[in-house]
Design an enzyme around this catalytic site. Structure first.
Site, PDB file in Angstrom:
ATOM      1  N   GLN A 104     -39.714 -10.178 -26.070  1.00 41.91           N
ATOM      2  CA  GLN A 104     -39.174 -10.029 -24.710  1.00 41.91           C
ATOM      3  C   GLN A 104     -40.060  -9.076 -23.913  1.00 41.91           C
ATOM      4  O   GLN A 104     -39.855  -8.891 -22.724  1.00 41.91           O
ATOM      5  CB  GLN A 104     -37.763  -9.441 -24.768  1.00 41.91           C
ATOM      6  CG  GLN A 104     -36.760 -10.309 -25.498  1.00 41.91           C
ATOM      7  CD  GLN A 104     -35.486  -9.527 -25.803  1.00 41.91           C
ATOM      8  OE1 GLN A 104     -34.609  -9.404 -24.961  1.00 41.91           O
ATOM      9  NE2 GLN A 104     -35.374  -9.006 -27.001  1.00 41.91           N
ATOM     10  N   HIS A 122     -40.483 -13.222 -21.484  1.00 45.57           N
ATOM     11  CA  HIS A 122     -40.245 -12.630 -20.163  1.00 45.57           C
ATOM     12  C   HIS A 122     -41.526 -12.402 -19.372  1.00 45.57           C
ATOM     13  O   HIS A 122     -41.546 -11.618 -18.433  1.00 45.57           O
ATOM     14  CB  HIS A 122     -39.464 -11.307 -20.312  1.00 45.57           C
ATOM     15  CG  HIS A 122     -38.060 -11.499 -20.808  1.00 45.57           C
ATOM     16  ND1 HIS A 122     -37.283 -10.467 -21.303  1.00 45.57           N
ATOM     17  CD2 HIS A 122     -37.286 -12.611 -20.892  1.00 45.57           C
ATOM     18  CE1 HIS A 122     -36.092 -10.948 -21.665  1.00 45.57           C
ATOM     19  NE2 HIS A 122     -36.079 -12.234 -21.432  1.00 45.57           N
ATOM     20  N   ALA A 234     -39.020   1.148 -35.823  1.00 43.54           N
ATOM     21  CA  ALA A 234     -39.779  -0.013 -36.311  1.00 43.54           C
ATOM     22  C   ALA A 234     -41.100   0.417 -36.943  1.00 43.54           C
ATOM     23  O   ALA A 234     -41.532  -0.161 -37.946  1.00 43.54           O
ATOM     24  CB  ALA A 234     -40.032  -0.980 -35.152  1.00 43.54           C
TER      25      ALA A 234
HETATM   26  C1  BJW Z   1     -35.991   1.139 -31.284  1.00 41.94           C
HETATM   27  C2  BJW Z   1     -36.870   2.179 -31.282  1.00 41.94           C
HETATM   28  C3  BJW Z   1     -37.802   2.165 -32.307  1.00 41.94           C
HETATM   29  C4  BJW Z   1     -35.625   2.494 -29.628  1.00 41.94           C
HETATM   30  N1  BJW Z   1     -37.814   1.183 -33.183  1.00 41.94           N
HETATM   31  N2  BJW Z   1     -36.012   0.160 -32.165  1.00 41.94           N
HETATM   32  C5  BJW Z   1     -25.114 -15.399 -20.877  1.00 41.94           C
HETATM   33  C6  BJW Z   1     -24.159 -14.422 -21.010  1.00 41.94           C
HETATM   34  C7  BJW Z   1     -24.143 -13.325 -20.165  1.00 41.94           C
HETATM   35  C8  BJW Z   1     -25.111 -13.168 -19.157  1.00 41.94           C
HETATM   36  C9  BJW Z   1     -26.070 -14.134 -19.047  1.00 41.94           C
HETATM   37  C10 BJW Z   1     -26.078 -15.218 -19.890  1.00 41.94           C
HETATM   38  N3  BJW Z   1     -27.130 -16.000 -19.559  1.00 41.94           N
HETATM   39  C11 BJW Z   1     -27.813 -15.427 -18.545  1.00 41.94           C
HETATM   40  C12 BJW Z   1     -27.187 -14.284 -18.199  1.00 41.94           C
HETATM   41  C13 BJW Z   1     -27.626 -13.358 -17.121  1.00 41.94           C
HETATM   42  C14 BJW Z   1     -28.753 -12.429 -17.538  1.00 41.94           C
HETATM   43  C15 BJW Z   1     -28.228 -11.517 -18.645  1.00 41.94           C
HETATM   44  O1  BJW Z   1     -28.490 -11.674 -19.818  1.00 41.94           O
HETATM   45  N4  BJW Z   1     -27.488 -10.484 -18.279  1.00 41.94           N
HETATM   46  C16 BJW Z   1     -26.974  -9.536 -19.276  1.00 41.94           C
HETATM   47  C17 BJW Z   1     -27.457  -8.139 -18.916  1.00 41.94           C
HETATM   48  C18 BJW Z   1     -25.494  -9.668 -19.350  1.00 41.94           C
HETATM   49  N5  BJW Z   1     -29.920 -13.189 -17.983  1.00 41.94           N
HETATM   50  C19 BJW Z   1     -30.799 -13.676 -17.104  1.00 41.94           C
HETATM   51  O2  BJW Z   1     -30.651 -13.566 -15.912  1.00 41.94           O
HETATM   52  C20 BJW Z   1     -31.988 -14.419 -17.680  1.00 41.94           C
HETATM   53  N6  BJW Z   1     -32.149 -15.664 -17.024  1.00 41.94           N
HETATM   54  C21 BJW Z   1     -31.411 -16.729 -17.337  1.00 41.94           C
HETATM   55  O3  BJW Z   1     -30.609 -16.736 -18.243  1.00 41.94           O
HETATM   56  O4  BJW Z   1     -31.675 -17.836 -16.552  1.00 41.94           O
HETATM   57  C22 BJW Z   1     -30.697 -18.864 -16.533  1.00 41.94           C
HETATM   58  C23 BJW Z   1     -29.624 -18.433 -15.585  1.00 41.94           C
HETATM   59  C24 BJW Z   1     -29.976 -18.081 -14.294  1.00 41.94           C
HETATM   60  C25 BJW Z   1     -28.977 -17.703 -13.402  1.00 41.94           C
HETATM   61  C26 BJW Z   1     -27.666 -17.615 -13.838  1.00 41.94           C
HETATM   62  C27 BJW Z   1     -27.328 -17.946 -15.150  1.00 41.94           C
HETATM   63  C28 BJW Z   1     -28.334 -18.365 -16.027  1.00 41.94           C
HETATM   64  C29 BJW Z   1     -33.277 -13.649 -17.391  1.00 41.94           C
HETATM   65  C30 BJW Z   1     -33.357 -12.378 -18.132  1.00 41.94           C
HETATM   66  C31 BJW Z   1     -34.653 -11.660 -17.758  1.00 41.94           C
HETATM   67  C32 BJW Z   1     -34.711 -10.261 -18.310  1.00 41.94           C
HETATM   68  N7  BJW Z   1     -35.792  -9.577 -17.705  1.00 41.94           N
HETATM   69  C33 BJW Z   1     -36.079  -8.201 -18.101  1.00 41.94           C
HETATM   70  C34 BJW Z   1     -37.151  -7.644 -17.152  1.00 41.94           C
HETATM   71  C35 BJW Z   1     -38.516  -8.244 -17.489  1.00 41.94           C
HETATM   72  C36 BJW Z   1     -39.601  -7.656 -16.630  1.00 41.94           C
HETATM   73  C37 BJW Z   1     -39.760  -6.167 -16.812  1.00 41.94           C
HETATM   74  O5  BJW Z   1     -39.998  -5.679 -17.923  1.00 41.94           O
HETATM   75  O6  BJW Z   1     -39.627  -5.460 -15.812  1.00 41.94           O
HETATM   76  O7  BJW Z   1     -36.509  -8.145 -19.454  1.00 41.94           O
HETATM   77  S1  BJW Z   1     -34.603  -7.179 -18.135  1.00 41.94           S
HETATM   78  C38 BJW Z   1     -35.073  -6.233 -19.546  1.00 41.94           C
HETATM   79  O8  BJW Z   1     -34.154  -6.456 -20.634  1.00 41.94           O
HETATM   80  C39 BJW Z   1     -36.426  -6.787 -19.975  1.00 41.94           C
HETATM   81  C40 BJW Z   1     -36.283  -6.797 -21.466  1.00 41.94           C
HETATM   82  O9  BJW Z   1     -37.198  -7.724 -22.030  1.00 41.94           O
HETATM   83  C41 BJW Z   1     -34.838  -7.174 -21.665  1.00 41.94           C
HETATM   84  C42 BJW Z   1     -34.288  -6.818 -23.010  1.00 41.94           C
HETATM   85  O10 BJW Z   1     -34.307  -5.449 -23.215  1.00 41.94           O
HETATM   86  P1  BJW Z   1     -34.657  -4.894 -24.654  1.00 41.94           P
HETATM   87  O11 BJW Z   1     -36.029  -5.284 -25.021  1.00 41.94           O
HETATM   88  O12 BJW Z   1     -33.584  -5.253 -25.594  1.00 41.94           O
HETATM   89  O13 BJW Z   1     -34.733  -3.318 -24.377  1.00 41.94           O
HETATM   90  P2  BJW Z   1     -33.538  -2.248 -24.335  1.00 41.94           P
HETATM   91  O14 BJW Z   1     -34.061  -1.077 -23.614  1.00 41.94           O
HETATM   92  O15 BJW Z   1     -32.279  -2.850 -23.859  1.00 41.94           O
HETATM   93  O16 BJW Z   1     -33.269  -1.875 -25.870  1.00 41.94           O
HETATM   94  C43 BJW Z   1     -34.215  -1.192 -26.638  1.00 41.94           C
HETATM   95  C44 BJW Z   1     -33.687  -1.127 -28.060  1.00 41.94           C
HETATM   96  O17 BJW Z   1     -34.698  -0.542 -28.866  1.00 41.94           O
HETATM   97  C45 BJW Z   1     -32.425  -0.261 -28.234  1.00 41.94           C
HETATM   98  O18 BJW Z   1     -31.475  -0.982 -28.998  1.00 41.94           O
HETATM   99  C46 BJW Z   1     -32.916   0.969 -29.006  1.00 41.94           C
HETATM  100  O19 BJW Z   1     -31.946   1.489 -29.899  1.00 41.94           O
HETATM  101  C47 BJW Z   1     -34.089   0.389 -29.755  1.00 41.94           C
HETATM  102  N8  BJW Z   1     -35.122   1.323 -30.131  1.00 41.94           N
HETATM  103  N9  BJW Z   1     -36.544   3.005 -30.176  1.00 41.94           N
HETATM  104  C48 BJW Z   1     -36.869   0.195 -33.055  1.00 41.94           C
HETATM  105  N10 BJW Z   1     -38.708   3.180 -32.386  1.00 41.94           N
END
Ligand code: BJW
Length: 252
Positions: A104, A122, A234
């Site tokens: 991601q 992403h 990790a």
């Molecule tokens: C460690 C560590 C170490 C710390 N070792 N670990 C179904 C259900 C509900 C909602 C939706 C759904 N389908 C779609 C949605 C809406 C939305 C969504 O999911 N919303 C939720 C928040 C509820 N999704 C979307 O809009 C997606 N599009 C889509 O589905 O299109 C179809 C659609 C359109 C319109 C309506 C409906 C459907 C698109 C999602 C795009 C996400 N984009 C981002 C930004 C990218 C650009 C940028 O970087 O600026 O992507 S958001 C952000 O979150 C980024 C990340 O890739 C993504 C995930 O985050 P991630 O990687 O998990 O990071 P963190 O910070 O959350 O977590 C870090 C983790 O690491 C933690 O757990 C720590 O504990 C851990 N950690 N140190 C290992 N050393």
């Protein structure tokens, strides 16, 4: 190095696996100094929640603010180096017959570490595209405007990443889903498992019969269902796991 003990059953399962897939999130780059998405941000950006900046609506309302945020992150990532977690995944790709890395992250650190088969769900921070036409743009005139303008149509340029409410690249997502349902072992590493559709992949792997292994210092919505939840960073857990399966002499 961590005091984590790897279960012999997990070591055997991974040693015998033919197909392995790994989903990574921001946590894998945390040890490279790249802030995770849901960590408190620092400095200038501390007053904004990333969720408020990573949407097309935010870009339309505050194009300069959003462009500057990405420029700041690009600069930070350009100075960062891949860490032991990234390198362990390069080794894993070399160890197993078929390996798919699904990320991601938009930071490009997996490829810089040497991973070959990487599916970027992403997008990528270092690519730019036209906000109006969607085409990738490599060069534009530097007129001082922020954001810069598309050389073809004059619309704003934007980072080639997937914002909330936008579709993921269809072919990339399809490949990720196929690798997920076909694998014997699925890793979910450094992701909060909150953002869909990526968050659905570990659960699809469970339904497909894979052994699911989570690596994260914190619990997530996946933790209760994963076969193995390895609590830790990790960059420590992955090298420990690889050493337990294949012995020392790998990535780190
Ligand atoms: C460690 C560590 C170490 C710390 N070792 N670990 C179904 C259900 C509900 C909602 C939706 C759904 N389908 C779609 C949605 C809406 C939305 C969504 O999911 N919303 C939720 C928040 C509820 N999704 C979307 O809009 C997606 N599009 C889509 O589905 O299109 C179809 C659609 C359109 C319109 C309506 C409906 C459907 C698109 C999602 C795009 C996400 N984009 C981002 C930004 C990218 C650009 C940028 O970087 O600026 O992507 S958001 C952000 O979150 C980024 C990340 O890739 C993504 C995930 O985050 P991630 O990687 O998990 O990071 P963190 O910070 O959350 O977590 C870090 C983790 O690491 C933690 O757990 C720590 O504990 C851990 N950690 N140190 C290992 N050393």
């Amino acid at each position: 190095m961590t005091a984590l003990t790897i279960s012999p059953d997990l070591a055997t399962t991974l040693r015998n696996a033919r197909r392995v897939a790994a989903l990574t999130g921001a946590g894998i780059s945390a040890e490279s100094g790249v802030p995770t998405f849901r960590d408190a941000q620092t400095g200038l950006w501390a007053q904004y929640r990333p969720e408020e900046l990573a949407t097309p609506e935010a870009f339309q309302r505050h194009p300069q603010l959003v462009w500057d945020w990405y420029a700041w992150r690009r600069n930070l990532v350009a100075k960062a180096e891949p860490n032991a977690g990234h390198r362990a995944l390069v080794e894993l790709e070399q160890r197993v017959p078929a390996f798919t890395l699904i990320t991601q992250n938009v930071d490009g650190l997996h490829r810089r570490a040497g991973s070959r088969r990487v599916l970027e769900l992403h997008g990528n921070l270092f690519r730019t595209r036209c906000f109006a036409e969607g085409i990738v743009v490599d060069n534009w005139a530097n007129t001082g405007g922020v954001p810069p303008r598309c050389p073809h149509c004059g619309a704003w340029l934007r980072p080639d990443v997937v914002w909330f409410g936008e579709m993921l690249p269809e072919a990339v997502l399809r490949e990720a889903e196929e690798a997920t349902v076909r694998c014997d072992v699925f890793f979910s590493i450094g992701t909060s498992t909150l953002v869909y559709p990526a968050a659905e992949l570990p659960f699809a792997a469970l339904r497909g019969g894979a052994t699911v292994v989570e690596i994260n210092p914190q619990p997530t919505p996946l933790s209760q269902q994963a076969h193995y939840s390895l609590r830790g960073a990790a960059g420590e857990v992955l090298p420990t796991l690889l050493a337990a399966v294949w012995g020392r002499g790998g990535a780190d």
